[in-house]
Design a protein around this motif. Structure first.
Motif, PDB file in Angstrom:
ATOM      1  N   PRO A 165       0.812  -1.210   0.000  1.00  0.00           N
ATOM      2  CA  PRO A 165       0.000   0.000   0.000  1.00  0.00           C
ATOM      3  C   PRO A 165       0.850   1.266   0.000  1.00  0.00           C
ATOM      4  O   PRO A 165       0.360   2.356  -0.243  1.00  0.00           O
ATOM      5  N   TYR A 166       2.146   1.115   0.240  1.00  0.00           N
ATOM      6  CA  TYR A 166       3.077   2.243   0.290  1.00  0.00           C
ATOM      7  C   TYR A 166       3.820   2.413  -1.037  1.00  0.00           C
ATOM      8  O   TYR A 166       4.015   3.524  -1.507  1.00  0.00           O
ATOM      9  N   LEU A 167       4.232   1.325  -1.664  1.00  0.00           N
ATOM     10  CA  LEU A 167       5.084   1.398  -2.848  1.00  0.00           C
ATOM     11  C   LEU A 167       4.356   1.223  -4.175  1.00  0.00           C
ATOM     12  O   LEU A 167       4.857   1.649  -5.211  1.00  0.00           O
ATOM     13  N   ASP A 168       3.213   0.569  -4.173  1.00  0.00           N
ATOM     14  CA  ASP A 168       2.495   0.303  -5.422  1.00  0.00           C
ATOM     15  C   ASP A 168       1.368   1.314  -5.600  1.00  0.00           C
ATOM     16  O   ASP A 168       0.379   1.319  -4.861  1.00  0.00           O
ATOM     17  N   ALA A 169       1.527   2.179  -6.628  1.00  0.00           N
ATOM     18  CA  ALA A 169       0.557   3.259  -6.853  1.00  0.00           C
ATOM     19  C   ALA A 169      -0.853   2.737  -7.084  1.00  0.00           C
ATOM     20  O   ALA A 169      -1.833   3.404  -6.733  1.00  0.00           O
ATOM     21  N   ASP A 170      -0.989   1.518  -7.656  1.00  0.00           N
ATOM     22  CA  ASP A 170      -2.332   0.996  -7.907  1.00  0.00           C
ATOM     23  C   ASP A 170      -3.052   0.565  -6.621  1.00  0.00           C
ATOM     24  O   ASP A 170      -4.220   0.178  -6.663  1.00  0.00           O
ATOM     25  N   GLN A 171      -2.387   0.661  -5.487  1.00  0.00           N
ATOM     26  CA  GLN A 171      -3.023   0.344  -4.203  1.00  0.00           C
ATOM     27  C   GLN A 171      -3.525   1.611  -3.486  1.00  0.00           C
ATOM     28  O   GLN A 171      -4.135   1.535  -2.439  1.00  0.00           O
ATOM     29  N   THR A 172      -3.277   2.793  -4.093  1.00  0.00           N
ATOM     30  CA  THR A 172      -3.733   4.053  -3.512  1.00  0.00           C
ATOM     31  C   THR A 172      -5.247   4.151  -3.656  1.00  0.00           C
ATOM     32  O   THR A 172      -5.793   3.967  -4.740  1.00  0.00           O
ATOM     33  N   ARG A 173      -5.925   4.430  -2.574  1.00  0.00           N
ATOM     34  CA  ARG A 173      -7.386   4.487  -2.576  1.00  0.00           C
ATOM     35  C   ARG A 173      -7.932   5.895  -2.416  1.00  0.00           C
ATOM     36  O   ARG A 173      -9.018   6.202  -2.863  1.00  0.00           O
ATOM     37  N   MET A 174      -7.164   6.794  -1.756  1.00  0.00           N
ATOM     38  CA  MET A 174      -7.634   8.156  -1.553  1.00  0.00           C
ATOM     39  C   MET A 174      -6.433   9.081  -1.412  1.00  0.00           C
ATOM     40  O   MET A 174      -5.423   8.693  -0.848  1.00  0.00           O
ATOM     41  N   VAL A 175      -6.581  10.313  -1.940  1.00  0.00           N
ATOM     42  CA  VAL A 175      -5.541  11.323  -1.769  1.00  0.00           C
ATOM     43  C   VAL A 175      -6.181  12.645  -1.380  1.00  0.00           C
ATOM     44  O   VAL A 175      -7.331  12.920  -1.716  1.00  0.00           O
ATOM     45  N   ILE A 176      -5.410  13.430  -0.631  1.00  0.00           N
ATOM     46  CA  ILE A 176      -5.794  14.804  -0.329  1.00  0.00           C
ATOM     47  C   ILE A 176      -4.701  15.674  -0.929  1.00  0.00           C
ATOM     48  O   ILE A 176      -3.521  15.537  -0.591  1.00  0.00           O
ATOM     49  N   GLY A 177      -5.077  16.556  -1.858  1.00  0.00           N
ATOM     50  CA  GLY A 177      -4.115  17.419  -2.519  1.00  0.00           C
ATOM     51  C   GLY A 177      -3.824  18.663  -1.702  1.00  0.00           C
ATOM     52  O   GLY A 177      -4.580  19.026  -0.795  1.00  0.00           O
ATOM     53  N   SER A 178      -2.734  19.352  -2.046  1.00  0.00           N
ATOM     54  CA  SER A 178      -2.351  20.560  -1.321  1.00  0.00           C
ATOM     55  C   SER A 178      -3.365  21.675  -1.491  1.00  0.00           C
ATOM     56  O   SER A 178      -3.409  22.609  -0.705  1.00  0.00           O
ATOM     57  N   THR A 179      -4.237  21.581  -2.513  1.00  0.00           N
ATOM     58  CA  THR A 179      -5.275  22.576  -2.719  1.00  0.00           C
ATOM     59  C   THR A 179      -6.522  22.299  -1.881  1.00  0.00           C
ATOM     60  O   THR A 179      -7.437  23.098  -1.825  1.00  0.00           O
ATOM     61  N   GLY A 180      -6.541  21.131  -1.235  1.00  0.00           N
ATOM     62  CA  GLY A 180      -7.704  20.738  -0.428  1.00  0.00           C
ATOM     63  C   GLY A 180      -8.635  19.795  -1.160  1.00  0.00           C
ATOM     64  O   GLY A 180      -9.584  19.269  -0.561  1.00  0.00           O
ATOM     65  N   ASN A 181      -8.406  19.562  -2.451  1.00  0.00           N
ATOM     66  CA  ASN A 181      -9.232  18.610  -3.188  1.00  0.00           C
ATOM     67  C   ASN A 181      -8.973  17.191  -2.707  1.00  0.00           C
ATOM     68  O   ASN A 181      -7.836  16.829  -2.387  1.00  0.00           O
ATOM     69  N   VAL A 182     -10.032  16.394  -2.666  1.00  0.00           N
ATOM     70  CA  VAL A 182      -9.949  15.000  -2.231  1.00  0.00           C
ATOM     71  C   VAL A 182     -10.285  14.117  -3.424  1.00  0.00           C
ATOM     72  O   VAL A 182     -11.282  14.342  -4.121  1.00  0.00           O
ATOM     73  N   GLY A 183      -9.444  13.120  -3.639  1.00  0.00           N
ATOM     74  CA  GLY A 183      -9.709  12.172  -4.720  1.00  0.00           C
ATOM     75  C   GLY A 183      -9.857  10.775  -4.175  1.00  0.00           C
ATOM     76  O   GLY A 183      -9.014  10.316  -3.400  1.00  0.00           O
ATOM     77  N   ILE A 184     -10.925  10.117  -4.551  1.00  0.00           N
ATOM     78  CA  ILE A 184     -11.142   8.718  -4.170  1.00  0.00           C
ATOM     79  C   ILE A 184     -11.059   7.896  -5.443  1.00  0.00           C
ATOM     80  O   ILE A 184     -11.818   8.138  -6.392  1.00  0.00           O
ATOM     81  N   GLY A 185     -10.099   6.969  -5.489  1.00  0.00           N
ATOM     82  CA  GLY A 185      -9.893   6.163  -6.680  1.00  0.00           C
ATOM     83  C   GLY A 185      -9.061   6.878  -7.738  1.00  0.00           C
ATOM     84  O   GLY A 185      -8.932   6.400  -8.852  1.00  0.00           O
ATOM     85  N   THR A 186      -8.492   8.030  -7.406  1.00  0.00           N
ATOM     86  CA  THR A 186      -7.627   8.752  -8.324  1.00  0.00           C
ATOM     87  C   THR A 186      -6.523   9.436  -7.523  1.00  0.00           C
ATOM     88  O   THR A 186      -6.743   9.829  -6.380  1.00  0.00           O
ATOM     89  N   THR A 187      -5.344   9.588  -8.137  1.00  0.00           N
ATOM     90  CA  THR A 187      -4.258  10.291  -7.461  1.00  0.00           C
ATOM     91  C   THR A 187      -4.179  11.740  -7.919  1.00  0.00           C
ATOM     92  O   THR A 187      -3.306  12.479  -7.495  1.00  0.00           O
TER      93      THR A 187
END
Length: 189
Positions: A165-187
């Motif tokens: 879940p740390y090294l494989d990008a395809d295991q990323t499930r959610m991100v919070i960007g520096s702009t405050g946008n939240v992505g679920i299923g996208t980086t």
């Protein structure tokens, strides 16, 4: 054996023992190792730092107790360091902050890993529930930089054996960007 005699009582006692096997005992008459000290070892101030180290490239230096349940106390007025290959790997400051990968932690726990290029993964934390040496199930929180998005805080969860879940990008499930946008299923929200 080297013994001393108390002048007032005339009682003789052994202070230093060297066995036929070459073991040296201070404060003990039956040393079971190359050097055994019966009570305490004290290193006073020196012109340079007092050091206890292992010269072996393959055998580690152990400090502690062989008895289960005994604590190891490291006392010092300032900081505690862990180094490897002449590079500091961890520091505990005199304020209690812990730094992994940094010599100046700015929070109770700071994990740093250089990630200067887009897609590089920075400091992270893996929280595991299963690990058999080959496969594991875990979640991860880590920092990264994504082109066009900027800095992100990512959350990954393993979905298959052999994946990280740390090294494989395809295991990323959610991100919070520096702009405050939240992505679920996208980086790239």
């Amino acid at each position: 054996q080297i013994a001393t005699t108390h002048l007032g009582t005339g009682v003789t006692g052994s202070k230093l023992t060297v066995t036929t096997a070459g073991n040296v005992g201070i404060g003990t008459t039956g040393p079971g190792a190359k050097l055994q000290i019966g009570t305490n070892l004290r290193l006073d101030e020196f012109a340079t730092d007092p050091t206890i180290w292992s010269a072996s490239a393959t055998d580690p230096l152990y400090i502690g107790s062989t008895a289960i349940g005994h604590d190891l106390y490291l006392r010092g007025a300032t900081q505690f360091f862990v180094t490897g290959a002449s590079v500091e790997a961890m520091r505990i400051t005199n304020t209690g902050n812990v730094g992994i990968g940094t010599t100046g932690p700015r929070a109770p726990l700071e994990v740093y890993k250089y990630a200067g290029n887009p897609g590089d993964i920075g400091g992270g934390l893996i929280i595991s529930r299963y690990n058999n040496g080959t496969n594991y199930r875990a979640g991860a929180i880590y920092s990264s930089y994504v082109t066009g998005v900027g800095d992100i805080l990512a959350f990954g969860v393993t979905t298959a054996d052999g994946k990280s879940p740390y090294l494989d990008a395809d295991q990323t499930r959610m991100v919070i960007g520096s702009t405050g946008n939240v992505g679920i299923g996208t980086t790239g929200p």
